[in-house]
Design an enzyme around this catalytic site. Structure first.
Site, PDB file in Angstrom:
ATOM      1  N   ASP A  96     -11.409 -14.827   7.109  1.00  0.00           N
ATOM      2  CA  ASP A  96     -12.463 -15.800   7.413  1.00  0.00           C
ATOM      3  C   ASP A  96     -12.412 -16.115   8.906  1.00  0.00           C
ATOM      4  O   ASP A  96     -11.449 -15.759   9.583  1.00  0.00           O
ATOM      5  CB  ASP A  96     -12.283 -17.071   6.588  1.00  0.00           C
ATOM      6  N   GLU A  97     -13.436 -16.807   9.396  1.00  0.00           N
ATOM      7  CA  GLU A  97     -13.472 -17.060  10.832  1.00  0.00           C
ATOM      8  C   GLU A  97     -12.620 -18.261  11.225  1.00  0.00           C
ATOM      9  O   GLU A  97     -12.031 -18.283  12.296  1.00  0.00           O
ATOM     10  CB  GLU A  97     -14.926 -17.198  11.334  1.00  0.00           C
ATOM     11  N   VAL A  98     -12.557 -19.293  10.359  1.00  0.00           N
ATOM     12  CA  VAL A  98     -11.861 -20.512  10.781  1.00  0.00           C
ATOM     13  C   VAL A  98     -11.202 -21.200   9.588  1.00  0.00           C
ATOM     14  O   VAL A  98     -11.737 -21.202   8.477  1.00  0.00           O
ATOM     15  CB  VAL A  98     -12.847 -21.479  11.494  1.00  0.00           C
ATOM     16  N   ASP A 156     -10.496 -24.729   8.755  1.00  0.00           N
ATOM     17  CA  ASP A 156     -10.831 -26.091   9.165  1.00  0.00           C
ATOM     18  C   ASP A 156     -10.104 -27.079   8.245  1.00  0.00           C
ATOM     19  O   ASP A 156      -9.024 -27.561   8.560  1.00  0.00           O
ATOM     20  CB  ASP A 156     -12.347 -26.275   9.119  1.00  0.00           C
ATOM     21  N   ARG A 203      -9.221 -26.165   5.121  1.00  0.00           N
ATOM     22  CA  ARG A 203      -8.477 -25.268   4.231  1.00  0.00           C
ATOM     23  C   ARG A 203      -9.022 -25.265   2.794  1.00  0.00           C
ATOM     24  O   ARG A 203      -8.518 -24.544   1.933  1.00  0.00           O
ATOM     25  CB  ARG A 203      -6.984 -25.592   4.233  1.00  0.00           C
ATOM     26  N   LYS A 247      -7.609 -24.584  13.118  1.00  0.00           N
ATOM     27  CA  LYS A 247      -7.709 -25.882  13.768  1.00  0.00           C
ATOM     28  C   LYS A 247      -6.455 -26.701  13.487  1.00  0.00           C
ATOM     29  O   LYS A 247      -6.049 -26.861  12.330  1.00  0.00           O
ATOM     30  CB  LYS A 247      -8.944 -26.642  13.284  1.00  0.00           C
ATOM     31  N   TRP A 282     -15.592 -28.425  17.776  1.00  0.00           N
ATOM     32  CA  TRP A 282     -16.698 -27.761  17.079  1.00  0.00           C
ATOM     33  C   TRP A 282     -16.799 -26.343  17.627  1.00  0.00           C
ATOM     34  O   TRP A 282     -17.147 -26.141  18.785  1.00  0.00           O
ATOM     35  CB  TRP A 282     -18.006 -28.516  17.318  1.00  0.00           C
ATOM     36  N   PRO A 308     -20.798 -16.694  17.780  1.00  0.00           N
ATOM     37  CA  PRO A 308     -21.959 -15.985  18.329  1.00  0.00           C
ATOM     38  C   PRO A 308     -23.006 -15.619  17.287  1.00  0.00           C
ATOM     39  O   PRO A 308     -24.201 -15.557  17.609  1.00  0.00           O
ATOM     40  CB  PRO A 308     -21.339 -14.731  18.979  1.00  0.00           C
ATOM     41  N   TRP A 309     -22.574 -15.355  16.049  1.00  0.00           N
ATOM     42  CA  TRP A 309     -23.549 -14.974  15.017  1.00  0.00           C
ATOM     43  C   TRP A 309     -24.403 -16.151  14.572  1.00  0.00           C
ATOM     44  O   TRP A 309     -25.371 -15.977  13.839  1.00  0.00           O
ATOM     45  CB  TRP A 309     -22.851 -14.346  13.808  1.00  0.00           C
TER      46      TRP A 309
END
Length: 221
Positions: free
Chosen positions: A112-114, A116, A118, A161, A185, A189-190
């Protein structure tokens, strides 16, 4: 209460994500060497595709594949009331009827990208493990423990994070993050409709961060 305009934004570029994955893939290949990547949509799609390129290059698994699951925590979903957004993980896409068969006996890396709160990662891991347990019922009881042990899950996120999490991962879960970041925050890019403008903002973010760091050093001196 802070408004969105008061929240610090950090713009992330495709090149930045690509390089973070390149930097971290050798460790993942050595310690985990996944048989399958499971991308959490939509933020995990691009990172998983980039990671597959590097893993195919540096491991013997030249046919490594990506499967996708769709989970939504913060985005609106048809049939979900506004009060549930941010509170409840909604499943929008899964691996299909043979999910357990696809996972059993494999080293599966969830991407996944992040990370946060969880919540999304915890949900994904819990549900995938349930699929494995369902599949194990098709095997003689005497064989189940060995098959269960041979099925391993790991997690890779581009950004983690540094903040209190609202969910936990099972002890022993291999966890990798490309970069540890403050609770800002993150603009990926997508999510942008103007990539040139997005990249300009990303360059300004880097310049501003460098200026703050220099000012901090000057004050300490």
């Amino acid at each position: 209460m802070s408004t969105e305009s008061e929240v610090k934004h950090w713009h992330v570029t495709y090149n930045n994500i690509h390089n973070l994955i390149r930097k971290n893939t050798p460790k993942i290949a050595t310690e985990f060497s996944p048989d399958l990547l499971v991308a959490i949509g939509g933020g995990g799609f691009f990172p998983a595709r980039v990671m597959r390129t590097f893993l195919r290059e540096i491991t013997t698994n030249k046919t490594l594949q990506i499967q996708a699951i769709g989970l939504s925590l913060y985005e609106p979903v048809d049939g979900v009331t506004e009060d549930k957004i941010g509170e409840q993980v909604i499943r929008t896409q899964w691996l299909g009827a043979d999910a357990g068969k696809m996972l059993l006996g494999k080293r599966v890396l969830i991407v996944d990208e992040v990370d946060d709160t969880r919540k999304t990662l915890s949900y994904a891991l819990t549900e995938l493990r349930k699929d494995v347990e369902t599949e194990l019922l098709n095997y003689p009881e005497v064989d189940r423990d060995a098959l269960r042990v041979s099925t391993k899950f790991g997690i890779f996120v581009v950004h983690n994070k540094n903040k209190p999490k609202l969910a936990e991962l099972p002890e022993g879960t291999l966890y990798y993050s490309g970069e540890e970041v403050d609770d800002v925050w993150l603009d990926y890019p997508w999510e942008s409709t103007n990539i040139e403008e997005h990249d300009k903002f990303a360059a300004l973010d880097v310049q501003n961060a460098a200026a703050v760091a220099t000012k901090t050093v000057d004050v300490r001196v």
